[in-house]
Design a protein around this motif. Structure first.
Motif, PDB file in Angstrom:
ATOM      1  N   GLN A  34      -1.590  -9.766  12.415  1.00 54.67           N
ATOM      2  CA  GLN A  34      -2.229 -10.136  13.685  1.00 54.67           C
ATOM      3  C   GLN A  34      -1.471 -11.283  14.353  1.00 54.67           C
ATOM      4  OE1 GLN A  34      -4.758  -8.709  15.181  1.00 54.67           O
ATOM      5  NE2 GLN A  34      -5.358 -10.213  16.695  1.00 54.67           N
TER       6      GLN A  34
ATOM      7  N   ARG B 145      -3.514  -6.256  12.235  1.00 57.90           N
ATOM      8  CA  ARG B 145      -4.095  -5.563  13.392  1.00 57.90           C
ATOM      9  C   ARG B 145      -5.144  -4.539  12.947  1.00 57.90           C
ATOM     10  NH1 ARG B 145      -3.188  -7.796  18.427  1.00 57.90           N
ATOM     11  NH2 ARG B 145      -1.679  -9.376  17.857  1.00 57.90           N
TER      12      ARG B 145
ATOM     13  N   HIS C 129      -8.586  -6.285  12.512  1.00 62.51           N
ATOM     14  CA  HIS C 129      -8.991  -6.767  13.836  1.00 62.51           C
ATOM     15  C   HIS C 129      -9.505  -5.606  14.688  1.00 62.51           C
ATOM     16  CE1 HIS C 129      -8.953  -8.253  17.904  1.00 62.51           C
ATOM     17  NE2 HIS C 129      -7.896  -7.528  18.214  1.00 62.51           N
TER      18      HIS C 129
ATOM     19  N   TYR D 198     -10.802 -11.712  17.672  1.00 62.72           N
ATOM     20  CA  TYR D 198      -9.623 -12.424  17.178  1.00 62.72           C
ATOM     21  C   TYR D 198      -9.875 -13.921  17.024  1.00 62.72           C
ATOM     22  CZ  TYR D 198      -7.515 -13.802  21.826  1.00 62.72           C
ATOM     23  OH  TYR D 198      -7.226 -14.355  23.056  1.00 62.72           O
TER      24      TYR D 198
END
Length: 433
Positions: free
Chosen positions: A41, A56, A59, A175
């Motif tokens: 991320q 990612r 997330h 995030y």
């Protein structure tokens, strides 16, 4: 989520249990989505914050979960149909599907070469790959979901786009919580449930209950603090500058930013791309040698050193040119290198350029929010400028910082040159030019 048949369950450190439907599970099980497990991320932040190894993948699953909570909230108010709620979750799940190695870093190189963003790639993935097959076999329209995933669907209400791509999006909420948790930096702790449960709709756009204004302010302040503490931390940026320069120098040979063949592009995860840079044959070429050395130093955490740092305001013409003109930045870097008696390649001028207050779904600065005060007689809607909110006026605009980096060996020479170049008198003279 109401009426959704649960086909999979994830234990998430940030949100607790997350449930997925059959179509969501099938999307997650595709190779192209599983690849997100191999893209961090926060690209290079783990070299400063060792815990920042999150990817990612989780997330995206987290963003889907929050989109589900927002959809449920609007369904309970009868503002959203069940099918639209499912689409919101899927769009949030796929919003990062187009990311390449090192996430946003490779985009900094792409921006100079091709003008392609991860969102452009995401649209192609949703329309052209196995993702399309999963969607269509479950009765979803790939074109609709491609646009919705980046918060720019013309067929959906504005508030739905804003939840997926605006200044109050589920992407930002996830995030901040996730990056805060995994870096150990506490500033990103935000009460996202309070924000989601206070959402209202005004003229088709996202609004919020005035009673939750403090939670909205806390979200924007958290984001600002996370920029200072994590995203634009001087050491985090040192690692990132090295990678960006390395990719930039090697790209004509390695074609790391080439998205024309998606299958090839998606073989490039963080570790694969880094290994390619480290193993690259240089054929004696100076720029390729430099690219390889930067990649090796990044890998081994031999990072550049920051010798100058100054927070600035863009209203000055000299500063504006530094931020907007790459050639002007490079000429300043060369000037500093010349004064220091080092090579131009040894001086790195860095100017992070992300708005401190997030962008809206239409890619403009988030300048105002509609607050709703509930009375027994009627709802009172009023648009409040972000600048009018006492705490936010001070941080809106851009997070503007000029930094100069160099290698450890050249540190003293460059530091002296920078002091005279950006020293108080000369800096003031330059600004008034």
């Amino acid at each position: 989520m109401g009426m959704m048949k649960v086909a999979a369950e994830f234990r998430d450190p940030v949100h607790g249990y997350i449930h997925a439907s059959i179509v969501e599970r099938n999307l997650i099980d595709t190779d192209i989505f599983q690849r997100l497990r191999r893209i961090r991320q926060l690209s290079g932040a783990h070299l400063t914050y060792p815990g920042a190894q999150h990817t990612r993948f989780e997330h995206s699953v987290g963003a889907m979960h929050l989109a589900g909570l927002a959809a449920e909230h609007f369904r309970s108010k009868e503002d959203l149909e069940e099918d639209a709620a499912h689409e919101m979750r899927i769009a949030a799940l796929l919003h990062d599907i187009g990311h390449g190695p090192f996430s946003h870093l490779i985009e900094e190189v792409m921006a100079e070469k091709t003008n392609i963003t991860h969102e452009d790639v995401a649209i192609r993935v949703i329309k052209e790959t196995e993702i399309k097959d999963v969607l269509e076999s479950n009765g979803y329209n790939r074109n609709d979901l491609a646009q919705l995933s980046i918060g720019s669907s013309l067929d959906r209400p504005k508030f739905v786009n804003e939840l997926l791509g605006g200044g109050l999006s589920v992407d930002i909420m996830d995030y901040l919580l996730r990056d805060s948790y995994f870096t150990g930096v506490e500033y990103g702790k935000v009460d996202v449930h309070r924000i989601i449960n206070s959402f209202e709709i005004f003229e088709g756009s996202l609004a919020m209950n005035q009673a939750a204004q403090y939670a909205f302010e806390a979200l924007l302040i958290a984001r600002f603090e996370m920029f200072r503490a994590v995203y634009f931390h001087r050491t985090v940026r040192a690692a990132e500058i090295m990678l960006i320069r390395s990719i930039s120098l090697a790209d004509d040979v390695l074609r790391l930013t080439d998205t024309s063949d998606l299958d090839k592009y998606f073989l490039l995860t963080d570790e694969v791309a880094l290994q390619k840079l480290v193993d690259m044959p240089t054929s004696g070429k100076t720029d390729l040698k430099q690219a390889r050395q930067l990649a090796m130093d990044y890998r081994d955490r031999k990072l550049l050193k920051c010798v100058f740092e100054k927070a600035v305001h863009r209203k000055d013409r000299f500063i504006e040119r530094i931020f907007n003109q790459k050639t002007f930045r490079e000429s300043l870097g060369s000037e500093i290198a010349k004064d220091a008696g080092v090579e131009p390649d040894d001086v790195y001028l860095d100017v992070p350029t992300t708005p401190s207050v997030p962008l809206t779904s239409s890619r403009e600065d988030l300048s105002s929010v509609v607050l709703v005060s509930k009375t027994s007689d009627a709802d009172d809607f009023q648009s409040v400028s972000v600048n009018e909110m006492p705490l936010l006026g001070a941080i809106s605009g851009y997070f503007d910082m000029i930094r100069v980096y160099t290698t450890n060996e050249k540190r003293e020479k460059v530091e002296k040159a920078v002091e005279s170049f950006f020293g108080k008198e000369s800096f003031a003279t330059r600004i008034s030019m």
